[in-house]
Scaffold this active site. Structure first.
Site, PDB file in Angstrom:
ATOM      1  N   ASN A 212      -3.493  -5.073  -6.860  1.00 20.17           N
ATOM      2  CA  ASN A 212      -4.494  -4.297  -7.601  1.00 20.17           C
ATOM      3  C   ASN A 212      -4.821  -5.019  -8.909  1.00 20.17           C
ATOM      4  O   ASN A 212      -4.281  -6.086  -9.187  1.00 20.17           O
ATOM      5  CB  ASN A 212      -3.972  -2.874  -7.840  1.00 20.17           C
ATOM      6  N   ASP A 281       0.869   1.594  -3.174  1.00 21.15           N
ATOM      7  CA  ASP A 281       1.369   2.754  -2.431  1.00 21.15           C
ATOM      8  C   ASP A 281       1.727   2.394  -0.990  1.00 21.15           C
ATOM      9  O   ASP A 281       2.544   3.053  -0.367  1.00 21.15           O
ATOM     10  CB  ASP A 281       0.307   3.861  -2.426  1.00 21.15           C
ATOM     11  N   LYS A 291       0.456 -17.716   9.240  1.00 17.30           N
ATOM     12  CA  LYS A 291      -0.873 -17.334   8.774  1.00 17.30           C
ATOM     13  C   LYS A 291      -1.663 -16.699   9.917  1.00 17.30           C
ATOM     14  O   LYS A 291      -1.691 -17.254  11.037  1.00 17.30           O
ATOM     15  CB  LYS A 291      -1.578 -18.602   8.266  1.00 17.30           C
ATOM     16  N   PHE A 325       2.623   6.959 -15.755  1.00 13.54           N
ATOM     17  CA  PHE A 325       1.217   6.701 -16.040  1.00 13.54           C
ATOM     18  C   PHE A 325       0.386   7.278 -14.910  1.00 13.54           C
ATOM     19  O   PHE A 325       0.847   7.345 -13.769  1.00 13.54           O
ATOM     20  CB  PHE A 325       0.958   5.190 -16.149  1.00 13.54           C
ATOM     21  N   LYS A 339       0.971  14.959 -11.106  1.00 14.62           N
ATOM     22  CA  LYS A 339       1.990  13.897 -11.041  1.00 14.62           C
ATOM     23  C   LYS A 339       3.177  14.221 -11.942  1.00 14.62           C
ATOM     24  O   LYS A 339       4.337  13.976 -11.592  1.00 14.62           O
ATOM     25  CB  LYS A 339       1.380  12.544 -11.443  1.00 14.62           C
ATOM     26  N   LYS A 343       6.692  14.536  -9.994  1.00 14.29           N
ATOM     27  CA  LYS A 343       7.685  13.479 -10.208  1.00 14.29           C
ATOM     28  C   LYS A 343       8.755  13.871 -11.245  1.00 14.29           C
ATOM     29  O   LYS A 343       9.562  13.046 -11.645  1.00 14.29           O
ATOM     30  CB  LYS A 343       6.969  12.183 -10.629  1.00 14.29           C
TER      31      LYS A 343
HETATM   32  N1  CTP Z   1       4.659   5.018  -9.090  1.00 15.36           N
HETATM   33  C1  CTP Z   1       5.894   4.613  -8.619  1.00 15.36           C
HETATM   34  N2  CTP Z   1       6.047   4.244  -7.320  1.00 15.36           N
HETATM   35  C2  CTP Z   1       4.998   4.267  -6.476  1.00 15.36           C
HETATM   36  C3  CTP Z   1       3.723   4.674  -6.941  1.00 15.36           C
HETATM   37  C4  CTP Z   1       3.601   5.037  -8.265  1.00 15.36           C
HETATM   38  O1  CTP Z   1       6.860   4.601  -9.399  1.00 15.36           O
HETATM   39  N3  CTP Z   1       5.167   3.893  -5.222  1.00 15.36           N
HETATM   40  C5  CTP Z   1       4.541   5.431 -10.510  1.00 15.36           C
HETATM   41  C6  CTP Z   1       3.612   4.556 -11.333  1.00 15.36           C
HETATM   42  O2  CTP Z   1       4.320   3.504 -11.958  1.00 15.36           O
HETATM   43  C7  CTP Z   1       3.038   5.529 -12.342  1.00 15.36           C
HETATM   44  C8  CTP Z   1       3.052   6.856 -11.606  1.00 15.36           C
HETATM   45  O3  CTP Z   1       3.996   6.704 -10.547  1.00 15.36           O
HETATM   46  O4  CTP Z   1       3.839   5.677 -13.481  1.00 15.36           O
HETATM   47  C9  CTP Z   1       1.733   7.265 -11.062  1.00 15.36           C
HETATM   48  O5  CTP Z   1       1.237   6.233 -10.250  1.00 15.36           O
HETATM   49  P1  CTP Z   1      -0.114   6.461  -9.426  1.00 15.36           P
HETATM   50  O6  CTP Z   1      -0.371   5.281  -8.558  1.00 15.36           O
HETATM   51  O7  CTP Z   1      -1.181   6.888 -10.380  1.00 15.36           O
HETATM   52  O8  CTP Z   1       0.276   7.739  -8.579  1.00 15.36           O
HETATM   53  P2  CTP Z   1       0.629   7.984  -7.091  1.00 15.36           P
HETATM   54  O9  CTP Z   1       1.789   8.903  -7.069  1.00 15.36           O
HETATM   55  O10 CTP Z   1       0.747   6.709  -6.342  1.00 15.36           O
HETATM   56  O11 CTP Z   1      -0.645   8.813  -6.621  1.00 15.36           O
HETATM   57  P3  CTP Z   1      -2.118   8.310  -6.187  1.00 15.36           P
HETATM   58  O12 CTP Z   1      -2.003   6.839  -5.875  1.00 15.36           O
HETATM   59  O13 CTP Z   1      -2.428   9.163  -5.003  1.00 15.36           O
HETATM   60  O14 CTP Z   1      -3.016   8.596  -7.352  1.00 15.36           O
END
Ligand code: CTP
Length: 404
Positions: A212, A281, A291, A325, A339, A343
């Site tokens: 990303n 995710d 490859k 975040f 969140k 969490k």
């Molecule tokens: N985070 C994490 N592990 C993951 C995904 C996210 O620890 N596999 C943490 C990120 O570092 C951040 C927070 O969770 O502090 C929110 O991450 P975000 O990507 O916004 O949330 P998600 O729970 O993945 O939800 P979505 O992608 O559906 O918005």
């Protein structure tokens, strides 16, 4: 990287006459490199060793030498120098300078300014070792220490006069370190902070990956600010182009799974976790050993879910403080609040990554802080270093509340 640590700080560097004046030149360079505005005051004797022009060129400010210079008085004056300063550093400080200050004498611009300031004064003596050991000198130094002046001990070594003994000016880097400690709050001393930063990379095959736009700047700014405030910082970071801040222990990782392992391995000794990383995710369900060759018109990649690291930490939180975040593109507060709850966090930093000045790969951010008690704080456009310090201010408050 990031904003220099001493940005916005004003330092008056008082230089008195001794061979170590050349080291004050290097100290000035380090201070300005760290972002401080430096005004130099030289005694008459100091100018015998190095000309004011050297200090003027490096500080970008006029050098002050004369108590009665009308031009200098009009421009700035000893009182306004004393007022503006966040810190005075006297380096090198001679026995004469220390003696005068200890006895309340103010017969030149430097001694007058020191007497007029309410800022902390860091005194860095340098002199011949016999002079240093002289009981009269020692008495004067003690008087200064008792009056609240901070003294940085000279080091032992070969002195310019050929003697071996205690009296050398410490290295400029060390003086900068002590000066930084005086200028910045130490409110995270004794606190172990784990910060995650950057993106993760999920390999598809030996030449391709999913990732990303995260640059890591926000997480690195938090790690740097936390270390400057006295915390012991471990930074678990995905791939970035950033330099690891001084005093920060960095654990580089690539994938979300590696980040999870590194975070869990450090969790037991951690007091505060700030998860600024943009964790992928999903990862490819199968990483190809070779490859993938171009063949059919369509290619379907099958992905499987990565574990949510922060949720795992939340489930075994104990007395720790967890900050997450939420980078969102719509319904910012709703998603961030969800969140926070899901969490088991103490605080969420929410930002709308679509607005200008916020989000990935810029030096600024526009964030809101959401807290477990439902409070929401809105912060305007700030540098990431400022956001980092605001965030750490809240962490300090949360810690105090938990410790009560
Ligand atoms: N985070 C994490 N592990 C993951 C995904 C996210 O620890 N596999 C943490 C990120 O570092 C951040 C927070 O969770 O502090 C929110 O991450 P975000 O990507 O916004 O949330 P998600 O729970 O993945 O939800 P979505 O992608 O559906 O918005």
């Amino acid at each position: 990287m990031g904003e220099p640590m001493l940005q916005g700080k004003t330092v008056v560097l008082g230089v008195s006459g001794g061979i170590a004046v050349y080291k004050a030149v290097e100290l000035l360079r380090l201070l300005t490199k760290s972002g401080a505005q430096v005004h130099v005051i030289m005694t008459k004797n100091a100018q015998e060793f190095v000309t004011p022009l050297t200090f003027q060129t490096l500080s970008g400010n006029p050098v002050h030498t004369d108590l009665f210079s009308l031009y200098q008085e009009q421009e700035i004056g000893h009182i306004s120098l004393a007022d503006q300063a966040d810190l005075f550093v006297l380096a090198p400080a001679t026995a004469n300078l220390i003696g005068k200050i200890a006895h309340g004498l103010a017969d030149d611009l430097l001694t007058t300014s020191v007497m007029a300031t309410k800022a902390p004064v860091l005194v860095v003596p340098a002199m011949n070792s016999n002079m240093y050991e002289n009981p009269l000198y020692q008495r004067n130094e003690k008087l200064l220490a008792e009056a609240g002046y901070r003294i940085m001990e000279p080091v032992t070594g070969e002195l310019a006069c050929g003697w071996q003994g205690k009296g050398k000016l410490p290295e400029p880097e060390q003086i900068l370190g002590v000066a930084t400690g005086v200028l910045l709050p130490n409110d995270l001393l004794g606190c172990q902070i784990l910060v995650t930063a950057g993106p993760t990379r999920e390999e598809i095959d030996p030449v391709r990956y999913l990732t990303n736009y995260s640059s890591g700047k926000m997480g690195f700014a938090i790690a740097q600010a936390a270390a400057a405030r006295g915390a012991a910082v471990t930074l678990v970071s995905g791939p970035t182009n950033l330099q690891v801040p001084n005093g920060v222990k960095c654990v580089p990782v690539i994938s979300a799974e590696q980040m999870r392992e590194a975070v869990l391995a450090n969790y037991s000794v951690t007091d505060v976790v700030v998860k600024a990383a943009a964790v992928a995710d999903y990862r490819p369900a199968c990483r190809e050993d070779n490859k993938i060759k171009k063949a059919a018109d369509e290619l379907t990649l099958s992905l499987e879910k990565n574990s949510d690291i922060l949720s795992e930490l939340g489930a075994q939180k104990g007395e720790r403080i967890l900050v997450g975040f939420a980078a969102e593109t719509e319904r910012l507060l709703t998603h961030a609040a969800e969140k926070l709850q899901r969490k088991n966090l103490d605080m969420v930093v929410a930002n709308d990554v679509t607005s200008t000045g916020a989000g990935f790969d810029v030096d600024t951010n526009i964030v809101r802080f959401l807290f477990a008690d439902g409070c929401v704080e809105e912060l305007g456009l700030m540098t990431k270093a400022q956001v980092a310090n605001q965030l750490l201010d809240r962490v300090v408050t949360l810690r105090q509340a938990k410790q009560q």
